[in-house]
Design a protein around this motif. Structure first.
Motif, PDB file in Angstrom:
ATOM      1  N   LEU A 113       0.829  -1.202   0.000  1.00 59.47           N
ATOM      2  CA  LEU A 113       0.000   0.000   0.000  1.00 59.47           C
ATOM      3  C   LEU A 113       0.867   1.257   0.000  1.00 59.47           C
ATOM      4  O   LEU A 113       0.502   2.284  -0.553  1.00 59.47           O
ATOM      5  N   ARG A 114       2.068   1.151   0.608  1.00 59.53           N
ATOM      6  CA  ARG A 114       2.948   2.320   0.663  1.00 59.53           C
ATOM      7  C   ARG A 114       3.329   2.822  -0.727  1.00 59.53           C
ATOM      8  O   ARG A 114       3.692   3.980  -0.902  1.00 59.53           O
ATOM      9  N   ARG A 115       3.250   1.927  -1.713  1.00 64.12           N
ATOM     10  CA  ARG A 115       3.585   2.324  -3.090  1.00 64.12           C
ATOM     11  C   ARG A 115       2.386   2.846  -3.867  1.00 64.12           C
ATOM     12  O   ARG A 115       2.536   3.395  -4.950  1.00 64.12           O
ATOM     13  N   VAL A 116       1.172   2.596  -3.349  1.00 65.15           N
ATOM     14  CA  VAL A 116      -0.024   2.953  -4.108  1.00 65.15           C
ATOM     15  C   VAL A 116      -0.254   4.453  -4.037  1.00 65.15           C
ATOM     16  O   VAL A 116      -0.188   5.054  -2.976  1.00 65.15           O
ATOM     17  N   ASP A 117      -0.513   5.036  -5.169  1.00 62.62           N
ATOM     18  CA  ASP A 117      -0.697   6.473  -5.244  1.00 62.62           C
ATOM     19  C   ASP A 117      -1.957   6.758  -6.047  1.00 62.62           C
ATOM     20  O   ASP A 117      -1.914   6.919  -7.261  1.00 62.62           O
ATOM     21  N   ILE A 118      -3.067   6.769  -5.324  1.00 60.02           N
ATOM     22  CA  ILE A 118      -4.348   7.008  -5.997  1.00 60.02           C
ATOM     23  C   ILE A 118      -4.339   8.433  -6.566  1.00 60.02           C
ATOM     24  O   ILE A 118      -3.967   9.377  -5.887  1.00 60.02           O
ATOM     25  N   GLY A 119      -4.749   8.559  -7.790  1.00 59.25           N
ATOM     26  CA  GLY A 119      -4.805   9.889  -8.414  1.00 59.25           C
ATOM     27  C   GLY A 119      -3.418  10.448  -8.662  1.00 59.25           C
ATOM     28  O   GLY A 119      -3.195  11.650  -8.605  1.00 59.25           O
ATOM     29  N   ALA A 120      -2.465   9.556  -8.924  1.00 61.15           N
ATOM     30  CA  ALA A 120      -1.076   9.971  -9.080  1.00 61.15           C
ATOM     31  C   ALA A 120      -0.870  10.776 -10.348  1.00 61.15           C
ATOM     32  O   ALA A 120      -1.500  10.518 -11.367  1.00 61.15           O
ATOM     33  N   LYS A 121       0.027  11.746 -10.253  1.00 59.67           N
ATOM     34  CA  LYS A 121       0.437  12.450 -11.466  1.00 59.67           C
ATOM     35  C   LYS A 121       1.407  11.544 -12.211  1.00 59.67           C
ATOM     36  O   LYS A 121       1.495  11.533 -13.406  1.00 59.67           O
ATOM     37  N   ALA A 161      -4.063  -1.132   6.911  1.00 63.38           N
ATOM     38  CA  ALA A 161      -5.166  -1.951   6.384  1.00 63.38           C
ATOM     39  C   ALA A 161      -6.430  -1.106   6.225  1.00 63.38           C
ATOM     40  O   ALA A 161      -7.115  -1.168   5.196  1.00 63.38           O
ATOM     41  N   ARG A 162      -6.727  -0.306   7.232  1.00 63.74           N
ATOM     42  CA  ARG A 162      -7.928   0.542   7.164  1.00 63.74           C
ATOM     43  C   ARG A 162      -7.812   1.564   6.033  1.00 63.74           C
ATOM     44  O   ARG A 162      -8.774   1.828   5.312  1.00 63.74           O
ATOM     45  N   LEU A 163      -6.589   2.087   5.869  1.00 67.76           N
ATOM     46  CA  LEU A 163      -6.337   3.043   4.796  1.00 67.76           C
ATOM     47  C   LEU A 163      -6.569   2.375   3.432  1.00 67.76           C
ATOM     48  O   LEU A 163      -7.157   2.966   2.522  1.00 67.76           O
ATOM     49  N   ALA A 164      -6.113   1.144   3.315  1.00 66.99           N
ATOM     50  CA  ALA A 164      -6.267   0.393   2.055  1.00 66.99           C
ATOM     51  C   ALA A 164      -7.738   0.254   1.706  1.00 66.99           C
ATOM     52  O   ALA A 164      -8.149   0.464   0.561  1.00 66.99           O
ATOM     53  N   LYS A 165      -8.516  -0.087   2.718  1.00 64.94           N
ATOM     54  CA  LYS A 165      -9.953  -0.261   2.494  1.00 64.94           C
ATOM     55  C   LYS A 165     -10.578   1.066   2.073  1.00 64.94           C
ATOM     56  O   LYS A 165     -11.339   1.133   1.107  1.00 64.94           O
ATOM     57  N   ALA A 166     -10.193   2.130   2.784  1.00 67.48           N
ATOM     58  CA  ALA A 166     -10.745   3.452   2.482  1.00 67.48           C
ATOM     59  C   ALA A 166     -10.362   3.904   1.077  1.00 67.48           C
ATOM     60  O   ALA A 166     -11.078   4.658   0.424  1.00 67.48           O
TER      61      ALA A 166
END
Lengths: 367, 258
Positions: free
Chosen positions: B44-52, B83-88
């Motif tokens: 999840l640390r690598r995931v960047d939702i809405g990344a440029k 984990a909660r952040l991932a779900k959100a």
């Protein structure tokens, strides 16, 4: 016990006497080992090990691939203030140098952060000079809170703090600590740090201990190569990282390999560290600490940095300016040192991809 | 029927793949396709939702089950928050708990992992905890509500194979929930070996990502996992430490009967 105590058991070792005892056979068997100890690491810094550079490079490449894959983490430094009470012979921010001094306002920090964030970067390192009045701990915390809106990971490269102060800045959103000892040899340290609180060798040397005790997520250290005999300095730096890794096993340790660059200042007894020597140092770090980060900044030239990619570098800066306000350029100041690789974030990204590696923009988030 | 059900979902593949360490994320769709994997893990640390810039999530096909991992967590509390952040962030409710507070060997902290599993399972997550292979930990994880356990074959990223084989076998034999062997598998033959031993599935990342041809390697792992599973179902012939001679030393004892 701190690193100061640990290091006192090693600092009087005559490294050149030790090098005389080494045979080719010793070097070969060290390359073949899985985990090396501090003396085997020292052997890799010897003149004799220079004959084995390619073999050591192959091993370092393999270890880096195993632990990091084909990835390079990108970040950029952001200079927020350059007021400084220290007189360091090698630094342009030296209190006596007549340069434009500035501490950014929070509005300026916000603007600068927005400009950097537009390049896609998610990891930021912010820097100040040493001034407990112009860039106080409260100021550092305020800056961190502004940066939090734009970045997933915030590191600081500022003057040394106490454990309680590191806890304060961590609570404000800082997760990474970076501090170079500059020079581990205490005599030279005293000579190049002419005046100011930075003259306190031990307080600086133990700063990474305190940052780790304050539960920083990552800690970067290093020597400013060129201030003293590089083999001895690289040995001390490696020992420092090795000690931190073993003592604070939940902190990610990284080592920087800065070579001294031209600057506004007076110190001219700079020793030359050749490209070959820098590579030897980096490879020895990798064999001692297979999963620690290695940072190469824009102090190094474009071609040289590109060639280092497969050798174990894990972090590179991009889109760099060493001026306060340099990213928005309206009111920027004098630079701390001249950079040798002025590529933008997108140019660096492309260069890394061209070398068959993946540029990583985000590798943490505040939790 | 030979079914693998985790979190109420019947999975069509027993190979899980990771998305780290690739030279370029744009190879990931081809890797997933050739691995035929359905469960895909990413940090999840690598995931960047809405990344440029690029986002690993853009390369994972919609129909896959996302298994975000808590890489970077140093204790249960951080793992729970990730984990909660991932779900959100819309990554679903599956999570691989990874708690590592040892940066030398990168071995998981079993105790903190159990704590995080207890909390997250109660919150309705499908929890797959990554552990050092220890039977008592695995039992506690079953009690804590884990959907599967993921013991390591050897330290992460080492490609050294099933160095913990004896301990893995005990967990496979004693634990009733699915056992997914995670970390250390370096060769397709080792994945096959884990499946022959009775593992429910294996998770592979480094061996595929750092191969010179990740797409081909993904295919090789897919085949190996299938072969190993079929061998498990077919039941391996018994092993013998001695050859069976055609003229046995004790053959004379039966001669009288002839």
């Amino acid at each position: 016990m701190s690193f100061y105590d640990y290091y006192s058991g090693y600092k009087d070792i005559d490294v050149y006497e030790f090098f005389k005892t080494l045979t080719d056979c010793d070097i070969q068997s060290i390359i073949n080992k899985n985990n090396i100890n501090e003396y085997e690491f020292l052997a890799l810094l010897s003149p004799r090990a220079e004959n084995f550079l390619e073999q050591i490079a192959q091993k370092a490449h393999q270890l880096s691939l195993q632990h990091f894959g084909r990835t390079i983490q990108l970040f950029t430094p952001m200079y927020v203030a350059n007021h400084c009470v220290n007189k360091c012979a090698y630094c342009s921010f030296n209190a006596e140098n007549k340069i434009t001094r500035k501490a950014m306002t929070m509005e300026e920090v916000d603007q600068e952060a927005r400009a950097i964030s537009a390049t896609g970067l998610k990891h930021i390192l912010f820097l100040t000079g040493e001034s407990r009045t112009k860039s106080s701990v409260a100021y550092i915390c305020e800056v961190a809170q502004v940066l939090k809106k734009y970045f997933d990971s915030i590191s600081i490269e500022i003057y040394p703090l106490t454990v309680e102060e590191y806890e304060q800045v961590a609570a404000a959103g800082v997760d990474g600590f970076c501090m170079y000892q500059e020079v581990y040899n205490e005599e030279i340290y005293d000579r190049v740090h002419l005046a100011g609180p930075k003259k306190d060798y031990r307080f600086r040397l133990e700063a990474p201990d305190r940052a780790c005790q304050a539960k920083m997520r990552s800690a970067s250290i290093g020597a400013l190569l060129g201030l003293y005999d590089w083999r001895s300095e690289a040995f001390a730096t490696g020992l420092h990282a090795y000690y931190l890794r073993n003592t604070y096993s939940d902190v990610e340790i990284a080592i920087g390999v800065p070579r001294i660059r031209p600057h506004v200042g007076v110190f001219d007894e700079v020793g030359v560290v050749s490209d070959e020597s820098l590579v030897q140092i980096m490879l020895a770090y990798r064999l001692l600490l297979p999963n620690s980060g290695i940072t190469v900044t824009t102090r190094e030239s474009r071609d040289f940095r590109d060639n280092l990619i497969p050798l174990g570098v894990t972090k590179m800066s991009a889109g760099v300016t060493t001026e306060v306000g340099g990213h928005t350029s309206s009111n920027s100041t004098d630079s701390q040192f001249e950079i040798a690789d002025s590529r933008s974030v997108s140019e660096m990204k492309q260069a890394i991809l061209n070398h068959g590696y993946q540029p990583v923009f985000k590798n943490w988030m505040a939790v | 029927m030979d079914k693998l059900i985790i979190g109420g979902v019947e999975l069509r593949s027993r190979l899980f793949v990771g998305t780290g360490k690739f030279a370029n994320d744009n190879i990931i769709p081809a890797v997933i396709e050739n691995s035929q994997a359905q469960v895909i893990t990413m940090a999840l640390r690598r995931v960047d939702i809405g990344a440029k810039q690029e986002n690993v999530m853009d390369y994972i096909p919609q129909e896959c089950i996302l298994l975000p991992n808590t890489s970077g967590a140093r204790n249960a509390e951080e793992a729970v928050r990730i984990a909660r952040l991932a779900k959100a962030m819309g990554c679903g409710n599956w999570v691989k708990i990874e708690v590592i507070s040892d940066n030398k060997y990168l071995l998981p902290d079993n105790q903190e992992t159990v704590k995080a599993t207890e909390i997250l399972a109660k919150e309705g997550f499908v929890v797959l905890p990554y552990i050092s292979p220890d039977l008592m930990t695995a039992k506690r994880l079953v009690d804590a509500g884990a959907a599967a356990v993921m013991p390591l074959g050897s330290p992460i990223g080492t490609n050294r194979g099933l160095r913990t084989k004896e301990l893995l076998q005990i967990i496979i034999d004693e634990i009733d929930i699915p056992v997914v062997v995670d970390a250390g598998i370096g060769k397709p033959s080792e994945a096959a070996e884990a499946m022959e031993m009775g593992a429910s599935a294996v998770l592979v990342n480094t061996a595929i990502a750092t191969s010179a041809d990740p797409v081909k390697m993904a295919q090789a792992f897919a085949l190996a996992v299938k072969a190993g599973r079929i061998a498990r179902i077919a039941k391996l012939g018994p092993e013998s430490h001695y050859a069976q001679p055609s003229s046995p030393l004790t053959g004379f004892l039966n001669r009288g009967a002839l």
